[in-house]
Design a protein around this motif. Structure first.
Motif, short mmCIF file in Angstrom:
data_model
loop_
_atom_site.label_atom_id
_atom_site.label_comp_id
_atom_site.label_asym_id
_atom_site.label_seq_id
_atom_site.Cartn_x
_atom_site.Cartn_y
_atom_site.Cartn_z
N VAL A 16 0.84 -1.20 0.00
CA VAL A 16 0.00 0.00 0.00
C VAL A 16 0.87 1.25 0.00
O VAL A 16 0.58 2.23 -0.70
CB VAL A 16 -0.98 -0.01 1.20
N LEU A 17 1.96 1.22 0.75
CA LEU A 17 2.87 2.37 0.79
C LEU A 17 3.55 2.57 -0.58
O LEU A 17 3.74 3.70 -1.01
CB LEU A 17 3.91 2.21 1.90
N ALA A 18 3.88 1.49 -1.25
CA ALA A 18 4.46 1.61 -2.59
C ALA A 18 3.49 2.33 -3.51
O ALA A 18 3.88 3.22 -4.28
CB ALA A 18 4.80 0.22 -3.15
N TYR A 19 2.22 1.98 -3.44
CA TYR A 19 1.21 2.64 -4.28
C TYR A 19 1.05 4.11 -3.93
O TYR A 19 0.77 4.93 -4.81
CB TYR A 19 -0.14 1.92 -4.18
N PHE A 20 1.23 4.46 -2.68
CA PHE A 20 1.14 5.87 -2.27
C PHE A 20 2.13 6.71 -3.08
O PHE A 20 1.78 7.75 -3.63
CB PHE A 20 1.41 6.02 -0.77
#
Length: 163
Positions: A16-20
């Motif tokens: 999820v942080l990568a997508y942020f």
């Protein structure tokens, strides 16, 4: 909560942080490389393709001896020399691999029984504290976190306000 659910949750939350960071950047910048102190920095595209390769290797292969056969993976495996941009897959192919391997990894972790986490990983990775499948998943989390940090730096280098 059982360990498989916990570890799958960590792996997913990491992504999820990568997508942020990924969603903050223009796709037109994905293949751009920067040079810092004479060293060429890997692009967004390289990081994503490498993260897909690594999740395949560190989770699918290391914990279940499964693998997704993607013809361009060798361009992005550990220790590979930087490939010419014309050999890179297109953005859609990178994202398809990035997302589908992630879903397979989550499924594989969720299907593991408690005792399987203590078994030796299937790629012979050795750490100071052992060589279990659990530690291969822990290493995947560290590895992906490092590349997420690289995505954060690339976002800043592309002029994106991240906080």
């Amino acid at each position: 909560m059982i360990e498989s659910e916990y570890l799958a949750g960590l792996v997913n939350n990491n992504r999820v942080l990568a997508y942020f960071y990924l969603e903050s950047m223009s796709k037109s910048n994905w293949y751009q490389r920067f040079t810092v102190n004479g060293q060429e920095i890997n692009s967004v595209a390289w990081n994503l393709a490498h993260m897909a390769w690594a999740q395949n290797y560190l989770i699918l292969v290391a914990t279940g001896n499964n693998s997704v056969n993607i013809k361009w993976f060798d361009l992005f495996k550990i220790g590979s020399a930087p490939a010419p941009l014309e050999l890179y897959p297109n953005q859609q192919d990178i994202m398809t691999a990035f997302e589908s391997i992630h879903q397979l990894a989550l499924h594989q972790i969720n299907q593991m029984k408690e005792e399987e986490f203590d078994e030796p990983n299937l790629i012979n990775l050795k750490f100071k504290n052992g060589s279990s499948k659990r530690l291969a998943i822990h290493h995947h989390l560290r590895h992906e976190g490092t590349h997420i940090g690289h995505l954060a730096l690339l976002a800043k280098m592309h002029g994106v306000k991240t906080i």
